[in-house]
Motif scaffolding. Sequence first.
Motif, short mmCIF file in Angstrom:
data_model
loop_
_atom_site.label_atom_id
_atom_site.label_comp_id
_atom_site.label_asym_id
_atom_site.label_seq_id
_atom_site.Cartn_x
_atom_site.Cartn_y
_atom_site.Cartn_z
N ARG A 234 17.57 54.90 70.42
CA ARG A 234 16.23 55.13 69.88
C ARG A 234 15.26 55.52 71.00
O ARG A 234 14.41 56.40 70.83
CB ARG A 234 15.72 53.88 69.16
CG ARG A 234 14.34 54.04 68.57
CD ARG A 234 13.93 52.79 67.82
NE ARG A 234 14.66 52.68 66.56
CZ ARG A 234 14.28 53.23 65.42
NH1 ARG A 234 13.16 53.96 65.38
NH2 ARG A 234 14.96 53.07 64.33
N ALA A 235 15.38 54.86 72.15
CA ALA A 235 14.50 55.19 73.27
C ALA A 235 14.74 56.63 73.74
O ALA A 235 13.79 57.36 74.06
CB ALA A 235 14.74 54.22 74.43
N LEU A 236 16.00 57.05 73.76
CA LEU A 236 16.32 58.42 74.15
C LEU A 236 15.74 59.43 73.16
O LEU A 236 15.12 60.43 73.55
CB LEU A 236 17.83 58.60 74.25
CG LEU A 236 18.50 58.10 75.52
CD1 LEU A 236 20.01 58.04 75.35
CD2 LEU A 236 18.14 59.00 76.71
N VAL A 237 15.94 59.19 71.86
CA VAL A 237 15.44 60.13 70.85
C VAL A 237 13.92 60.22 70.91
O VAL A 237 13.35 61.32 70.80
CB VAL A 237 15.91 59.72 69.44
CG1 VAL A 237 15.25 60.61 68.38
CG2 VAL A 237 17.42 59.83 69.34
N SER A 238 13.25 59.10 71.10
CA SER A 238 11.80 59.12 71.22
C SER A 238 11.35 59.99 72.39
O SER A 238 10.41 60.79 72.28
CB SER A 238 11.28 57.69 71.39
OG SER A 238 9.88 57.69 71.57
N ALA A 239 12.04 59.86 73.53
CA ALA A 239 11.69 60.65 74.71
C ALA A 239 12.01 62.12 74.51
O ALA A 239 11.25 63.00 74.95
CB ALA A 239 12.42 60.10 75.93
N LEU A 268 17.05 56.53 61.68
CA LEU A 268 15.84 57.03 62.34
C LEU A 268 14.96 57.84 61.39
O LEU A 268 13.81 58.16 61.73
CB LEU A 268 16.21 57.90 63.54
CG LEU A 268 16.72 57.19 64.80
CD1 LEU A 268 17.04 58.21 65.88
CD2 LEU A 268 15.70 56.18 65.31
N GLY A 269 15.51 58.20 60.23
CA GLY A 269 14.75 59.00 59.28
C GLY A 269 15.16 60.45 59.21
O GLY A 269 14.46 61.27 58.61
N ALA A 270 16.29 60.80 59.82
CA ALA A 270 16.76 62.19 59.79
C ALA A 270 17.27 62.54 58.40
O ALA A 270 17.88 61.72 57.72
CB ALA A 270 17.86 62.39 60.82
N SER A 271 17.03 63.77 57.99
CA SER A 271 17.48 64.27 56.69
C SER A 271 18.67 65.19 56.87
O SER A 271 18.67 66.05 57.77
CB SER A 271 16.36 65.03 55.98
OG SER A 271 15.23 64.21 55.78
N GLU A 272 19.67 65.04 56.03
CA GLU A 272 20.83 65.93 56.07
C GLU A 272 20.43 67.30 55.54
O GLU A 272 19.77 67.40 54.52
CB GLU A 272 21.97 65.33 55.25
CG GLU A 272 22.43 63.98 55.78
CD GLU A 272 23.32 63.22 54.80
OE1 GLU A 272 23.74 63.83 53.81
OE2 GLU A 272 23.56 62.03 55.04
#
Length: 283
Positions: A234-239, A268-272
Amino acid sequence: MRCRHLTRDDLEAVHAAFLAAFADYAVAQQPTRAALQAMLRRRGIAWERSVGVESERGFAAVMAVGVDAWQGAPTAYDIFTGVRPESRGQGLAGEMLRFALPGLRARGVRRFVLEVLEGNASALAAYRRVGFAVTRDLECFTLPRATVAAAATTGVEVSPIDEPDWAALRRFGSWAPTWQNDCAALERADRTHRRVLGARVDGALQGYGVVFVDSGDVPQLAVAPAARRRGVGRALVSALAALSETDALRILNVELAARGELEFWRALGASETVRQHEMKLSL
């Protein structure tokens, strides 16, 4: 109409054919010429092995082919096969493939890989008729930047990796990236827009991620098994999202068998968006 191999001088005509061929595609694809050139570079185009079908209007069809070592063997990759709407139904895709294969075999290539949308039944059937077989299924996602909350995970430090050691980084991953997301593709790409970040816990590297800031494309993200479910991903995706110049991150070709990673992106809330088949033809 006749087939011939392409040269670098054909870029403008290839771009025109691409725009016409993919104007009605299930996934919108209308890149600028510069964006198409960047895609071809990243995916390792071999102009002399790529094929176009010439007509009075330019190229009626184009098959752009990449060639490189991939997963330990000399491999060709169908970067795209596009046929103008008015030229469909004439078997041009199969004709281009048959034209390309002798040169690929002569170059030592022993397999041809591609991806096809799960819902593209006609293309899937055509590829199967010439001997392609599905090797794995792939999921694609989009993740709006607005849904990625800034992660202040205690003990996780995210910082740039300027000179990535891809072999070392890939040890964090549990499955092999597809062609356009492979380490060789990331090295071929223009580094102007590529960013690589590492996540450290107690000074030890525990994960990494890659983003192309101009497109929001996230080709690789991996966390060491022992460090998973601790906020590192999560920290990586946020950055990565903070670096992107787009409204959303694009995550293409997550292996469907990688259930943990699929659930991570969904959480994380990603949509396919679309599902694809990776296919292979032994030469």
